[in-house]
Design an enzyme around this catalytic site. Structure first.
Site, PDB file in Angstrom:
ATOM      1  N   CYS A   1     -42.947  24.973 -13.975  1.00 59.67           N
ATOM      2  CA  CYS A   1     -44.011  23.748 -14.136  1.00 59.67           C
ATOM      3  C   CYS A   1     -44.032  24.004 -16.306  1.00 59.67           C
ATOM      4  O   CYS A   1     -43.923  22.670 -16.495  1.00 59.67           O
ATOM      5  CB  CYS A   1     -45.370  24.272 -14.115  1.00 59.67           C
ATOM      6  SG  CYS A   1     -45.265  24.229 -11.693  1.00 59.67           S
TER       7      CYS A   1
ATOM      8  N   HIS B   1     -49.946  20.308 -18.334  1.00 60.34           N
ATOM      9  CA  HIS B   1     -49.530  19.872 -17.187  1.00 60.34           C
ATOM     10  C   HIS B   1     -51.061  18.751 -15.209  1.00 60.34           C
ATOM     11  O   HIS B   1     -51.619  20.087 -14.426  1.00 60.34           O
ATOM     12  CB  HIS B   1     -48.850  20.721 -16.228  1.00 60.34           C
ATOM     13  CG  HIS B   1     -48.976  21.205 -15.195  1.00 60.34           C
ATOM     14  ND1 HIS B   1     -47.094  20.607 -14.559  1.00 60.34           N
ATOM     15  CD2 HIS B   1     -48.532  22.413 -14.050  1.00 60.34           C
ATOM     16  CE1 HIS B   1     -47.172  20.786 -13.417  1.00 60.34           C
ATOM     17  NE2 HIS B   1     -47.859  21.635 -13.449  1.00 60.34           N
TER      18      HIS B   1
ATOM     19  N   ASN C   1     -47.968  17.223  -8.249  1.00 61.01           N
ATOM     20  CA  ASN C   1     -47.436  17.667  -9.528  1.00 61.01           C
ATOM     21  C   ASN C   1     -45.806  17.777  -9.602  1.00 61.01           C
ATOM     22  O   ASN C   1     -45.051  18.291  -8.292  1.00 61.01           O
ATOM     23  CB  ASN C   1     -47.668  19.107  -9.190  1.00 61.01           C
ATOM     24  CG  ASN C   1     -46.841  20.444 -10.028  1.00 61.01           C
ATOM     25  OD1 ASN C   1     -46.449  20.249 -10.175  1.00 61.01           O
ATOM     26  ND2 ASN C   1     -47.163  21.618  -9.525  1.00 61.01           N
TER      27      ASN C   1
END
Length: 335
Positions: free
Chosen positions: A116, A256, A286
């Site tokens: 990520c 994020h 996500n």
């Protein structure tokens, strides 16, 4: 000679057409729309469900749009970096596949795997290639087909993730804009808390690994939440202080998009008002390396030349950090 820096000159993005809603998720596992929205903040996520299509397909869509918007020809591109955890194959790199599909003849390419946080790492890596003076046009892509590593019988992970891709063009500038600074960190003690156990050299694919669902994401949510909030906040604080910015001078924080509660907690610790925080997790979920550039893809028209942007992410490893960008252009008509 004026100092060369790397500036973002355009953005492109792509999400698949198929939308997986919370109501559909609730038919797969024991959950509800209310629970997912309250705990994670996601309403829907886009899924690449066409057979035979992988991460490179989405990356090509995003990069193609980027090249059109920046009026870049295939022969102009010097380097392609693809940040991804879900590469099309173990090898070759997804970046090499992307080069072929974009018709790039003069570029070299490689993948970057920091989960990520991958796009943060790609931003700093691409910027340093530009600063070397040898490269003029670099495409960096954040792309992940997270649906390929999700167990849709696991209620702890399947509501969280989606598929998507977005890309930046990096070019040289001598103006006081661009990728100004970064704070990047890695700590391998995070391995037990967030990983995919099988598929690598330690645990190659086998009947056992397939039967025991070892090719899917495993996450200890509470531990990840704690480390994510602390480390994203700390890296943002460090980069703000190092560049002598006040909180008021920060125009945007781009976190994020892992979980709405993480985003909210980071913003509160930084004492940044919610209207300065980019959030689109409700629509995309996500997308791992895709979340940061997808935020810019969504919010591009709100950005002005000279705006101070702080990107921050946290992912498996653990890997985390922050990148300070002074935005390089005013809104474009075709954006």
């Amino acid at each position: 000679m004026d100092k060369i820096n790397a500036v973002i000159t355009g953005v492109g993005g792509y999400v698949p057409d198929y939308v997986l809603t919370n109501d559909e998720i609730s038919k797969m596992v024991d959950t509800t729309d209310e629970w997912i929205m309250g705990r994670i903040g996601i309403k829907e996520r886009h899924i690449l469900n066409e057979e035979g299509l992988g991460t490179s397909y989405m990356a090509r869509k995003a990069a193609k749009q980027l090249m059109q918007r920046t009026k870049s020809r295939p022969d102009d591109i010097d380097l392609v970096i693809v940040a991804t955890t879900t590469s099309d194959y173990r090898f070759p790199s997804t970046a090499s596949i992307l080069c072929e599909r974009l018709g790039l003849k003069n570029a070299f390419a490689f993948d970057m795997q920091a989960v990520c946080s991958g796009f943060l790492y790609a931003m700093e890596t691409g910027a340093n290639f530009i600063r070397s003076g040898k490269y003029k046009k670099i495409i960096i892509v954040g792309a992940d087909k997270m649906s390929s590593v999700i167990d849709y019988t696991d209620r702890a992970t399947c509501p969280i993730f989606g598929d998507g891709a977005a890309a930046f063009m990096l070019e040289p500038t001598t103006e006081e804009v661009g990728i100004m600074d970064s704070v990047l960190r890695t700590d391998g003690k995070g391995l037990p808390f967030l990983h995919i156990k099988a598929g690598g050299s330690v645990c190659p694919p086998s009947y056992y690994s397939l039967d025991h669902h070892l090719h899917y994401i495993y996450q200890e949510g509470r531990t990840v939440f704690k480390y994510a909030v602390a480390n994203m906040s700390d890296s943002c604080e460090a980069i703000i202080a190092r560049n002598h910015l006040t909180k008021e001078e920060v125009d945007w924080v781009i976190p994020h998009q892992a979980n709405q509660r993480i985003i909210t907690a980071v913003a509160q610790r930084l004492e940044v008002p919610s209207e300065k925080v980019m959030v689109n997790i409700e629509r995309y979920g996500n997308t791992s390396a895709g979340t940061l550039p997808l935020c810019i893809w969504d919010f591009e028209k709100k950005l002005k030349k000279g705006d101070n942007l702080i990107f921050t992410a946290f992912g498996a490893g653990f890997a985390w950090g922050a990148v300070y960008v002074k935005w390089g252009y005013d809104p474009k008509e075709d954006a």
